[in-house]
Design a protein around this motif. Sequence first.
Motif, short mmCIF file in Angstrom:
data_model
loop_
_atom_site.label_atom_id
_atom_site.label_comp_id
_atom_site.label_asym_id
_atom_site.label_seq_id
_atom_site.Cartn_x
_atom_site.Cartn_y
_atom_site.Cartn_z
N THR A 40 0.83 -1.21 0.00
CA THR A 40 0.00 0.00 0.00
C THR A 40 0.86 1.26 0.00
OG1 THR A 40 -1.92 -1.03 1.02
CG2 THR A 40 -1.68 1.34 1.35
N ILE A 41 1.87 1.32 0.88
CA ILE A 41 2.67 2.54 0.91
C ILE A 41 3.56 2.65 -0.33
CG2 ILE A 41 2.49 2.86 3.41
CD1 ILE A 41 5.43 1.96 3.60
N GLU A 42 4.00 1.52 -0.86
CA GLU A 42 4.78 1.56 -2.10
C GLU A 42 3.89 2.02 -3.27
OE1 GLU A 42 6.32 -2.41 -2.37
OE2 GLU A 42 7.86 -2.02 -0.84
N ASP A 43 2.64 1.54 -3.30
CA ASP A 43 1.71 1.97 -4.35
C ASP A 43 1.34 3.44 -4.19
OD1 ASP A 43 1.83 -0.56 -5.45
OD2 ASP A 43 -0.10 -1.21 -4.63
N PHE A 44 1.22 3.91 -2.94
CA PHE A 44 0.97 5.33 -2.71
C PHE A 44 2.14 6.16 -3.26
CE2 PHE A 44 1.58 9.16 -0.10
CZ PHE A 44 0.43 9.84 -0.44
#
Length: 155
Positions: free
Chosen positions: A126-130
């Motif tokens: 999730t944080i990588e995709d953000f």
Amino acid sequence: MEHVEKTIEVNRPLSTVYNQWTQFEDFPYFMEGIKEVRQIDDTHLHWRADIWGKEKEWDAEITEQEPDKRISWKSVSGASNAGTVRFEPMGPGVTRVRLVMAYDPTGALEVAGDALGIFSARVQHTIEDFKRYIESRTEESGGWRGAVEQSERTQ
């Protein structure tokens, strides 16, 4: 409750990163499994997600929000979870995002998935995709600069 903490550095200015994170209805664009986030008012959100192959819904309340610093929340119905995302300037155009979540896995499948580290990996994604989402944009899609203390809007 189980806890997960993930950190990433994003190559965008602090206010841009913070502003984009306040656009909760955009979360399905970068959060795997999230089908919809509907902002009900300044401090309440309704979530709909696919978790371990089952559709779940819950309501969350923003408990603390300080522009360019942090956003904290807790669920008030449905899937039990709470967390804080913090934003820290690391230099010109670089922001550290630290996401800390607590959640209560329910059912054998969620407990097993948690034991295997699947939820932790999903939060990391999730944080990588953000990061990819905000870095691929020339500017944030919007921003809410209000403040919240003890679940009440203060500005």
